[in-house]
Write a protein that holds these residues in place. Structure first.
Motif, mmCIF file in Angstrom:
data_model
loop_
_atom_site.group_PDB
_atom_site.id
_atom_site.type_symbol
_atom_site.label_atom_id
_atom_site.label_comp_id
_atom_site.label_asym_id
_atom_site.label_seq_id
_atom_site.Cartn_x
_atom_site.Cartn_y
_atom_site.Cartn_z
ATOM 1 N N ARG A 1 -3.140 8.121 20.792
ATOM 2 C CA ARG A 1 -4.604 7.649 20.883
ATOM 3 C C ARG A 1 -5.367 7.341 19.457
ATOM 4 N NH1 ARG A 1 -5.045 6.542 25.941
ATOM 5 N NH2 ARG A 1 -7.028 6.505 25.970
ATOM 6 N N LEU A 2 -4.435 7.050 18.557
ATOM 7 C CA LEU A 2 -5.028 6.371 17.313
ATOM 8 C C LEU A 2 -5.126 5.125 17.396
ATOM 9 C CD1 LEU A 2 -2.734 8.677 14.858
ATOM 10 C CD2 LEU A 2 -5.013 8.772 15.187
ATOM 11 N N THR A 3 -5.914 4.463 16.700
ATOM 12 C CA THR A 3 -6.418 3.051 16.746
ATOM 13 C C THR A 3 -6.254 2.413 15.304
ATOM 14 O OG1 THR A 3 -8.769 3.188 16.658
ATOM 15 C CG2 THR A 3 -7.568 3.332 18.894
ATOM 16 N N ILE A 4 -6.062 1.144 15.450
ATOM 17 C CA ILE A 4 -6.259 0.532 14.041
ATOM 18 C C ILE A 4 -7.010 -0.673 14.405
ATOM 19 C CG2 ILE A 4 -3.805 -0.720 14.548
ATOM 20 C CD1 ILE A 4 -3.150 -0.347 11.512
ATOM 21 N N THR A 5 -7.887 -0.957 13.229
ATOM 22 C CA THR A 5 -8.673 -2.071 13.168
ATOM 23 C C THR A 5 -8.040 -3.146 12.495
ATOM 24 O OG1 THR A 5 -9.928 -1.780 11.166
ATOM 25 C CG2 THR A 5 -10.611 -0.706 13.205
ATOM 26 N N ASP A 6 -8.620 -4.438 12.750
ATOM 27 C CA ASP A 6 -7.775 -5.626 12.145
ATOM 28 C C ASP A 6 -7.899 -5.312 10.448
ATOM 29 O OD1 ASP A 6 -7.506 -6.695 14.459
ATOM 30 O OD2 ASP A 6 -8.868 -8.138 14.319
ATOM 31 N N ASN A 7 -8.948 -4.882 9.926
ATOM 32 C CA ASN A 7 -9.301 -4.698 8.602
ATOM 33 C C ASN A 7 -8.029 -3.591 7.910
ATOM 34 O OD1 ASN A 7 -10.992 -6.722 8.103
ATOM 35 N ND2 ASN A 7 -12.857 -5.111 8.320
ATOM 36 N N GLU A 8 -8.115 -2.700 8.869
ATOM 37 C CA GLU A 8 -7.181 -1.427 8.292
ATOM 38 C C GLU A 8 -5.622 -2.037 8.324
ATOM 39 O OE1 GLU A 8 -9.441 2.429 10.225
ATOM 40 O OE2 GLU A 8 -8.256 1.209 11.439
ATOM 41 N N PHE A 9 -5.396 -2.968 9.336
ATOM 42 C CA PHE A 9 -4.120 -3.485 9.322
ATOM 43 C C PHE A 9 -3.998 -4.431 8.267
ATOM 44 C CE2 PHE A 9 -1.477 -7.262 10.890
ATOM 45 C CZ PHE A 9 -0.336 -6.958 10.808
ATOM 46 N N ARG A 10 -4.786 -5.306 7.803
ATOM 47 C CA ARG A 10 -4.576 -6.081 6.704
ATOM 48 C C ARG A 10 -4.561 -5.329 5.327
ATOM 49 N NH1 ARG A 10 -9.251 -9.022 8.760
ATOM 50 N NH2 ARG A 10 -8.647 -10.313 10.205
ATOM 51 N N GLN A 11 -5.201 -4.257 5.408
ATOM 52 C CA GLN A 11 -5.070 -3.523 3.939
ATOM 53 C C GLN A 11 -3.631 -2.876 3.927
ATOM 54 O OE1 GLN A 11 -7.884 -0.487 4.526
ATOM 55 N NE2 GLN A 11 -9.094 -1.060 2.512
ATOM 56 N N LEU A 12 -3.260 -2.100 5.019
ATOM 57 C CA LEU A 12 -1.909 -1.517 5.114
ATOM 58 C C LEU A 12 -0.834 -2.576 4.811
ATOM 59 C CD1 LEU A 12 -2.513 1.148 7.390
ATOM 60 C CD2 LEU A 12 -1.816 1.633 5.328
ATOM 61 N N LYS B 1 -12.537 -4.230 16.060
ATOM 62 C CA LYS B 1 -13.220 -3.290 16.954
ATOM 63 C C LYS B 1 -12.051 -2.229 16.718
ATOM 64 C CE LYS B 1 -16.252 -5.424 20.251
ATOM 65 N NZ LYS B 1 -16.333 -5.810 21.296
ATOM 66 N N ARG B 2 -12.740 -0.897 16.619
ATOM 67 C CA ARG B 2 -11.907 0.389 16.552
ATOM 68 C C ARG B 2 -11.643 0.439 18.155
ATOM 69 N NH1 ARG B 2 -10.261 3.362 13.365
ATOM 70 N NH2 ARG B 2 -11.841 2.890 11.648
ATOM 71 N N HIS C 1 -8.255 7.873 11.242
ATOM 72 C CA HIS C 1 -8.373 6.635 10.859
ATOM 73 C C HIS C 1 -7.371 6.226 9.751
ATOM 74 C CE1 HIS C 1 -12.074 7.102 13.261
ATOM 75 N NE2 HIS C 1 -12.734 7.772 12.206
ATOM 76 N N TYR C 2 -7.078 4.877 9.976
ATOM 77 C CA TYR C 2 -5.862 4.325 9.206
ATOM 78 C C TYR C 2 -6.493 3.875 7.839
ATOM 79 C CZ TYR C 2 -2.565 4.114 12.811
ATOM 80 O OH TYR C 2 -1.489 4.634 13.755
ATOM 81 N N SER C 3 -7.901 3.747 7.882
ATOM 82 C CA SER C 3 -8.487 3.581 6.740
ATOM 83 C C SER C 3 -8.502 4.812 5.630
ATOM 84 C CB SER C 3 -10.061 3.119 6.762
ATOM 85 O OG SER C 3 -10.756 4.093 7.659
ATOM 86 N N ASP C 4 -8.486 5.971 6.390
ATOM 87 C CA ASP C 4 -8.442 7.240 5.390
ATOM 88 C C ASP C 4 -6.948 7.354 4.846
ATOM 89 O OD1 ASP C 4 -11.080 7.812 5.943
ATOM 90 O OD2 ASP C 4 -10.555 9.030 7.915
#
Ligand SMILES: C[S@@+](CC[C@H](N)C(=O)[O-])C[C@H]1O[C@@H](n2cnc3c(N)ncnc32)[C@H](O)[C@@H]1O
Length: 295
Positions: A18-29, A9-10, A64-67
């Motif tokens: 106030r930036l947030t990171i999702t589990d998927n974004e964390f795994r990618q990075l 969840k974001r 977004h961390y995905s961006d």
């Protein structure tokens, strides 16, 4: 403030921006960071990645961390953002004369036997791999000059490398806050440092003599081959390999063996050790290894 993670969840991790990171974004990075630095971050480093990279997102106006991941992978042909990302994510804790037993070992064992050896190769070559902001390299230079007073920059050569360009420019400037002076024995402080004045008030400055022994360069230890051709008498690679996975650590130990002169020494950090390379290195002290073969 940091809140606990909620899978996928974001909004799971918050930092001041106030930036947030999702589990998927964390795994990618996390995978991207490991591929480019060797640093294998554990699952619980999600908040750390979020906060350390938040300034890069802000710099690019991203939400977004995905961006940010897409920017790194697809829109960074010159690799400038990769360097900025690495500078933001790496950990640089260091000190003058940190883990003092290695400096004692140099003073009492390594330098005396080098001076006695009539067939010694010149200059004496030290490598501080993962040097951070220079404290380790300058401590090596002071130890060498104290043990071998007739030596100078012609017969002592210290290569100091790191992946992080910010810490390297700090190291090359050789300007430290006065509070770090307590890490340096009084006599050495007087001999090798100047008291900062005017814009450097409250700082200590490395004297040119000490600087002349040390050469700072950027090097990612994952790069293969390394650009150095001459072999080293001593390699300090302390408090980095603990962050690498076992396979990468073994690879580093093999390559460092190849970069040492026979009988040369490899010093690791207090919680690092070489396992299963007994035919290559033997332990001669705490986190201190000697390459087998005659010097
Ligand atoms: C904790 S500091 C250790 C400094 C010093 N060796 C000591 O023990 O006090 C680790 C350093 O390793 C650097 N580093 C991280 N990944 C690296 C890599 N792949 N190649 C070279 N240096 C790296 C970091 O930038 C950081 O300055």
């Amino acid at each position: 403030m940091t809140s606990p993670t909620v899978a996928g969840k974001r909004g799971s991790i918050l930092d001041d921006s106030r930036l947030t990171i999702t589990d998927n974004e964390f795994r990618q990075l996390r995978q991207f960071i490991q591929d480019h630095t060797g640093i294998a971050l554990s699952e619980h480093k999600q908040a750390l990645v979020c906060s350390r990279l938040s300034k890069r997102l802000r710099h690019h106006g991203l939400q977004h961390y995905s961006d940010y991941y897409v920017l790194l992978v697809e829109r960074d042909p010159g690799g400038m953002e990769l360097i900025a990302m690495i500078n933001a994510i790496t950990t640089h804790k260091t000190e003058f004369f940190r883990e003092q037993h290695h400096f004692l070992f140099l003073k009492e064992v390594v330098f005396p036997s080098y001076q006695k050896n009539p067939n010694r190769e010149k200059p004496f070559r030290l490598w501080s791999a993962a040097t951070s902001s220079g404290e380790e390299a300058y401590s090596l230079a002071m130890t060498a000059l104290e043990a071998m007073p007739s030596f100078n920059e012609k017969n002592i050569n210290i290569l100091a490398t790191d992946i992080d360009t910010d810490v390297l420019s700090h190291a090359a400037n050789g300007i430290y806050t006065q509070s770090l002076a307590t890490q340096i024995p009084e006599a050495l402080l007087h001999r090798y440092f100047l008291k900062g004045q005017e814009s450097n008030e409250g700082k200590i400055l490395v004297k040119p003599l000490l600087k002349s022994l040390v050469h700072f360069h950027r090097l990612n230890l994952l790069d293969n081959p390394w650009p150095m051709h001459n072999k080293f008498d001593v390699i300090f690679c302390r408090n980095l390999l603990i962050y690498f996975d076992k396979a990468t650590q073994s690879d580093m130990f093999r390559r460092m063996a190849g970069a040492l002169r026979p009988g040369g020494y490899l010093m690791l950090g207090h919680s690092e050790a070489i396992h299963g390379m007994n035919e290559v290195f033997h332990a001669v002290g705490h986190s201190t290894y000697q390459l087998r073969g005659k010097s």
